[in-house]
Design a protein around this motif. Structure first.
Motif, PDB file in Angstrom:
ATOM      1  N   LYS A  48      37.905  39.251  48.417  1.00 48.21           N
ATOM      2  CA  LYS A  48      37.286  39.665  47.148  1.00 48.21           C
ATOM      3  C   LYS A  48      37.934  38.913  45.983  1.00 48.21           C
ATOM      4  O   LYS A  48      37.262  38.524  45.030  1.00 48.21           O
ATOM      5  CB  LYS A  48      37.400  41.171  46.940  1.00 48.21           C
ATOM      6  CG  LYS A  48      36.360  41.954  47.708  1.00 48.21           C
ATOM      7  CD  LYS A  48      36.305  43.374  47.233  1.00 48.21           C
ATOM      8  CE  LYS A  48      35.108  44.046  47.867  1.00 48.21           C
ATOM      9  NZ  LYS A  48      34.833  45.336  47.288  1.00 48.21           N
ATOM     10  N   LYS A  49      39.248  38.707  46.070  1.00 51.23           N
ATOM     11  CA  LYS A  49      39.935  37.916  45.039  1.00 51.23           C
ATOM     12  C   LYS A  49      39.422  36.474  45.049  1.00 51.23           C
ATOM     13  O   LYS A  49      39.264  35.855  43.997  1.00 51.23           O
ATOM     14  CB  LYS A  49      41.442  37.927  45.262  1.00 51.23           C
ATOM     15  CG  LYS A  49      42.108  39.264  45.078  1.00 51.23           C
ATOM     16  CD  LYS A  49      43.594  39.123  45.365  1.00 51.23           C
ATOM     17  CE  LYS A  49      44.253  40.442  45.613  1.00 51.23           C
ATOM     18  NZ  LYS A  49      45.652  40.280  46.074  1.00 51.23           N
ATOM     19  N   SER A  96      36.168  36.308  43.223  1.00 52.88           N
ATOM     20  CA  SER A  96      36.406  36.313  41.773  1.00 52.88           C
ATOM     21  C   SER A  96      36.895  34.948  41.296  1.00 52.88           C
ATOM     22  O   SER A  96      36.463  34.453  40.250  1.00 52.88           O
ATOM     23  CB  SER A  96      37.434  37.382  41.399  1.00 52.88           C
ATOM     24  OG  SER A  96      36.945  38.654  41.677  1.00 52.88           O
ATOM     25  N   TYR A  97      37.782  34.335  42.069  1.00 50.08           N
ATOM     26  CA  TYR A  97      38.298  33.016  41.715  1.00 50.08           C
ATOM     27  C   TYR A  97      37.168  31.989  41.714  1.00 50.08           C
ATOM     28  O   TYR A  97      37.073  31.150  40.806  1.00 50.08           O
ATOM     29  CB  TYR A  97      39.414  32.604  42.684  1.00 50.08           C
ATOM     30  CG  TYR A  97      40.025  31.277  42.359  1.00 50.08           C
ATOM     31  CD1 TYR A  97      40.803  31.105  41.217  1.00 50.08           C
ATOM     32  CD2 TYR A  97      39.813  30.176  43.180  1.00 50.08           C
ATOM     33  CE1 TYR A  97      41.362  29.880  40.902  1.00 50.08           C
ATOM     34  CE2 TYR A  97      40.371  28.942  42.878  1.00 50.08           C
ATOM     35  CZ  TYR A  97      41.139  28.805  41.735  1.00 50.08           C
ATOM     36  OH  TYR A  97      41.688  27.584  41.417  1.00 50.08           O
ATOM     37  N   HIS A 145      44.862  31.438  47.689  1.00 53.64           N
ATOM     38  CA  HIS A 145      43.983  32.539  48.111  1.00 53.64           C
ATOM     39  C   HIS A 145      43.713  32.457  49.613  1.00 53.64           C
ATOM     40  O   HIS A 145      43.755  33.462  50.320  1.00 53.64           O
ATOM     41  CB  HIS A 145      42.660  32.494  47.344  1.00 53.64           C
ATOM     42  CG  HIS A 145      42.797  32.789  45.892  1.00 53.64           C
ATOM     43  ND1 HIS A 145      42.988  34.063  45.405  1.00 53.64           N
ATOM     44  CD2 HIS A 145      42.788  31.974  44.819  1.00 53.64           C
ATOM     45  CE1 HIS A 145      43.082  34.013  44.095  1.00 53.64           C
ATOM     46  NE2 HIS A 145      42.978  32.758  43.710  1.00 53.64           N
ATOM     47  N   LYS A 157      40.057  42.448  51.313  1.00 50.98           N
ATOM     48  CA  LYS A 157      40.483  42.622  49.919  1.00 50.98           C
ATOM     49  C   LYS A 157      40.888  41.283  49.310  1.00 50.98           C
ATOM     50  O   LYS A 157      40.552  40.981  48.163  1.00 50.98           O
ATOM     51  CB  LYS A 157      41.644  43.614  49.835  1.00 50.98           C
ATOM     52  CG  LYS A 157      41.245  45.050  50.042  1.00 50.98           C
ATOM     53  CD  LYS A 157      42.452  45.953  49.841  1.00 50.98           C
ATOM     54  CE  LYS A 157      42.039  47.396  49.782  1.00 50.98           C
ATOM     55  NZ  LYS A 157      43.160  48.260  49.418  1.00 50.98           N
TER      56      LYS A 157
END
Length: 130
Positions: free
Chosen positions: A114-115, A118-119, A93, A111
């Motif tokens: 944002k991942k 979430s991770y 990431h 963007k």
């Protein structure tokens, strides 16, 4: 080509260094030209940056909105080092985010961050179960 933006009642948007708040009715307008743009749903405040991944997102957001993104580099890289020390599995990431930043694609870096958020939530949820 202009960017078409529709705002919900009372929704905010940042265009450049200006915050615009919509009135009580849905509004549509067109933005012509180059400026950093963030919708309210994508804006993170210092108060809401309550996890390490969110702090990384906030640093990238400040880079994106700033005239000189290098002002946030020291803070950003320290946050990344700390995060990777705590969660080395987040390296893919971080690599994606760093590649976006190095290529000047700061919106794409947001963007990707944002991942990362979430991770991080997945990691925390897994830690609670164990």
């Amino acid at each position: 080509m202009a960017l078409k933006v529709e705002l919900k009642p009372n929704e905010r948007i940042i265009i450049g260094s200006v915050v615009i708040r919509n009135d009580e009715q849905r509004t549509r307008f067109f933005i012509e030209g180059e400026a950093p743009i963030l919708r309210e749903k994508d804006i993170l405040t210092a108060a809401s940056a309550d996890t390490p991944a969110k702090k990384i997102y906030l640093a990238i957001q400040l880079m994106y909105l700033a005239g000189d993104p290098t002002e946030q580099h020291e803070v950003y890289f320290q946050l990344v080092r700390d995060f990777l020390q705590a969660a080395p599995s987040a390296l893919p990431h971080m690599s994606e985010i760093n590649n976006c930043i190095l290529s000047g694609e700061l919106y794409k870096a947001l963007k990707a961050a944002k991942k990362l958020i979430s991770y991080e939530a997945e990691l925390l949820e897994h830690a609670k179960r164990v």
